[in-house]
Design an enzyme around this catalytic site. Structure first.
Site, PDB file in Angstrom:
ATOM      1  N   GLY A  46       0.637  -1.127   0.054  1.00  0.00           N
ATOM      2  CA  GLY A  46      -0.081  -0.063   0.066  1.00  0.00           C
ATOM      3  C   GLY A  46       0.854   1.359  -0.135  1.00  0.00           C
ATOM      4  O   GLY A  46       2.266   1.215   0.361  1.00  0.00           O
ATOM      5  N   GLN A  51       2.793   9.768   1.389  1.00  0.00           N
ATOM      6  CA  GLN A  51       3.978   9.331   1.754  1.00  0.00           C
ATOM      7  C   GLN A  51       5.063   9.826   0.572  1.00  0.00           C
ATOM      8  O   GLN A  51       6.122   9.563   0.580  1.00  0.00           O
ATOM      9  CB  GLN A  51       3.968   7.705   1.753  1.00  0.00           C
ATOM     10  CG  GLN A  51       3.458   7.144   2.895  1.00  0.00           C
ATOM     11  CD  GLN A  51       3.028   5.703   2.991  1.00  0.00           C
ATOM     12  OE1 GLN A  51       2.264   5.236   2.331  1.00  0.00           O
ATOM     13  NE2 GLN A  51       4.116   5.160   3.574  1.00  0.00           N
ATOM     14  N   CYS A  93       5.523  -0.687   7.045  1.00  0.00           N
ATOM     15  CA  CYS A  93       5.176   0.536   6.531  1.00  0.00           C
ATOM     16  C   CYS A  93       6.358   1.130   5.862  1.00  0.00           C
ATOM     17  O   CYS A  93       7.327   1.172   6.048  1.00  0.00           O
ATOM     18  CB  CYS A  93       4.769   1.516   7.473  1.00  0.00           C
ATOM     19  SG  CYS A  93       4.275   3.253   6.654  1.00  0.00           S
ATOM     20  N   LEU A  94       6.188   1.611   4.463  1.00  0.00           N
ATOM     21  CA  LEU A  94       7.391   2.037   3.703  1.00  0.00           C
ATOM     22  C   LEU A  94       8.015   3.342   4.204  1.00  0.00           C
ATOM     23  O   LEU A  94       9.240   3.603   3.869  1.00  0.00           O
ATOM     24  CB  LEU A  94       7.147   2.123   2.222  1.00  0.00           C
ATOM     25  CG  LEU A  94       6.341   0.894   1.154  1.00  0.00           C
ATOM     26  CD1 LEU A  94       5.928   1.513  -0.139  1.00  0.00           C
ATOM     27  CD2 LEU A  94       7.649   0.167   1.208  1.00  0.00           C
ATOM     28  N   HIS A 135      -4.586   1.429   7.449  1.00  0.00           N
ATOM     29  CA  HIS A 135      -3.281   1.596   7.658  1.00  0.00           C
ATOM     30  C   HIS A 135      -3.053   3.166   6.761  1.00  0.00           C
ATOM     31  O   HIS A 135      -2.757   4.100   7.168  1.00  0.00           O
ATOM     32  CB  HIS A 135      -2.329   0.747   7.325  1.00  0.00           C
ATOM     33  CG  HIS A 135      -0.928   1.196   7.297  1.00  0.00           C
ATOM     34  ND1 HIS A 135       0.107   0.479   8.186  1.00  0.00           N
ATOM     35  CD2 HIS A 135      -0.302   2.276   6.748  1.00  0.00           C
ATOM     36  CE1 HIS A 135       1.091   0.884   8.056  1.00  0.00           C
ATOM     37  NE2 HIS A 135       0.934   1.911   7.029  1.00  0.00           N
ATOM     38  N   GLU A 136      -3.624   2.605   5.530  1.00  0.00           N
ATOM     39  CA  GLU A 136      -3.370   4.005   4.241  1.00  0.00           C
ATOM     40  C   GLU A 136      -4.352   4.837   4.592  1.00  0.00           C
ATOM     41  O   GLU A 136      -3.962   6.000   4.507  1.00  0.00           O
ATOM     42  CB  GLU A 136      -3.822   3.385   2.892  1.00  0.00           C
ATOM     43  CG  GLU A 136      -2.755   2.091   2.436  1.00  0.00           C
ATOM     44  CD  GLU A 136      -1.280   2.430   2.704  1.00  0.00           C
ATOM     45  OE1 GLU A 136      -0.719   3.655   2.700  1.00  0.00           O
ATOM     46  OE2 GLU A 136      -0.566   1.522   3.201  1.00  0.00           O
ATOM     47  N   HIS A 139      -2.766   7.352   7.122  1.00  0.00           N
ATOM     48  CA  HIS A 139      -1.732   8.049   6.458  1.00  0.00           C
ATOM     49  C   HIS A 139      -2.429   9.509   5.922  1.00  0.00           C
ATOM     50  O   HIS A 139      -1.755  10.591   6.018  1.00  0.00           O
ATOM     51  CB  HIS A 139      -1.319   7.613   5.228  1.00  0.00           C
ATOM     52  CG  HIS A 139      -0.053   6.549   5.663  1.00  0.00           C
ATOM     53  ND1 HIS A 139       1.249   7.123   6.377  1.00  0.00           N
ATOM     54  CD2 HIS A 139       0.488   5.265   5.328  1.00  0.00           C
ATOM     55  CE1 HIS A 139       2.043   6.178   6.585  1.00  0.00           C
ATOM     56  NE2 HIS A 139       1.574   5.188   5.835  1.00  0.00           N
TER      57      HIS A 139
HETATM   58 NI    NI Z   1       2.390   3.235   5.983  1.00  0.00          NI
END
Ligand code: NI
Length: 172
Positions: A46, A51, A93-94, A135-136, A139
């Site tokens: 994701g 991000q 998470c990236l 999660h997304e 963000h």
């Molecule tokens: Ni993330």
């Protein structure tokens, strides 16, 4: 298309609350293409526009396994509702490279959003898809996985991130 730079914690831009998309234009579609290329390159399941430093309410998810064909889902101006049940999943998470932690979230959730044509759609998700949606969506509100941890997990993640950063510094 382009690979975009993924912001890493504690970049303050990760804390911004993203603005709704006014209209799904060619520019938005091109941004989503670049986001997808960036997510697959990372690789991740994701990625939210926040991000990559774009403060607009857009995220993408692809939870297909390595041996399955890709299954990209695009969510523009998403709204989550009807959360139900509890699950714990080891999330990554990236924006927190190398760190994973158990996080408690709803087991099932519904989402409504616009697709790349600007058409509204709605569906219900459970399991990993429900985790990814929550999660997304976080963000887009400037909420990060570290905010969901208890004090013990947070210290552990702090050490992991410091270690990953010092390894980066020595290898690059
Ligand atoms: Ni993330």
């Amino acid at each position: 298309m382009a690979i975009l730079e993924i912001l890493e914690y504690p970049d303050p831009r990760l804390r911004e609350v993203a603005r709704p998309v006014g209209e799904v234009t060619e520019e938005i579609r091109s941004l989503v293409e670049s986001m997808a290329e960036t997510m697959y390159d990372a690789p991740g399941v994701g990625l939210a526009a926040t991000q990559v430093g774009i403060s607009q309410r857009i995220f993408i998810i692809d939870i297909a396994g390595e041996d399955e064909p890709s299954d990209l889902k695009v969510f523009i101006n998403p709204e989550l509702f009807d959360a139900d049940g509890v699950q714990v999943y080891k999330e990554g998470c990236l924006s927190f490279p190398g760190a994973t932690e158990d996080i408690k979230r709803a087991e099932r959730i519904k989402v409504r959003a616009l697709d790349l044509q600007g058409t509204a759609f709605e569906f219900e998700a459970d399991g990993l898809m429900a985790v990814a949606l929550q999660h997304e969506n976080d963000h887009l509100n400037g909420i990060l996985m570290i905010d969901k941890l208890n004090a013990f997990q947070r210290r552990k993640m702090g050490r992991k991130l410091a270690k990953a950063r010092s390894e980066d510094a020595t290898t690059s």
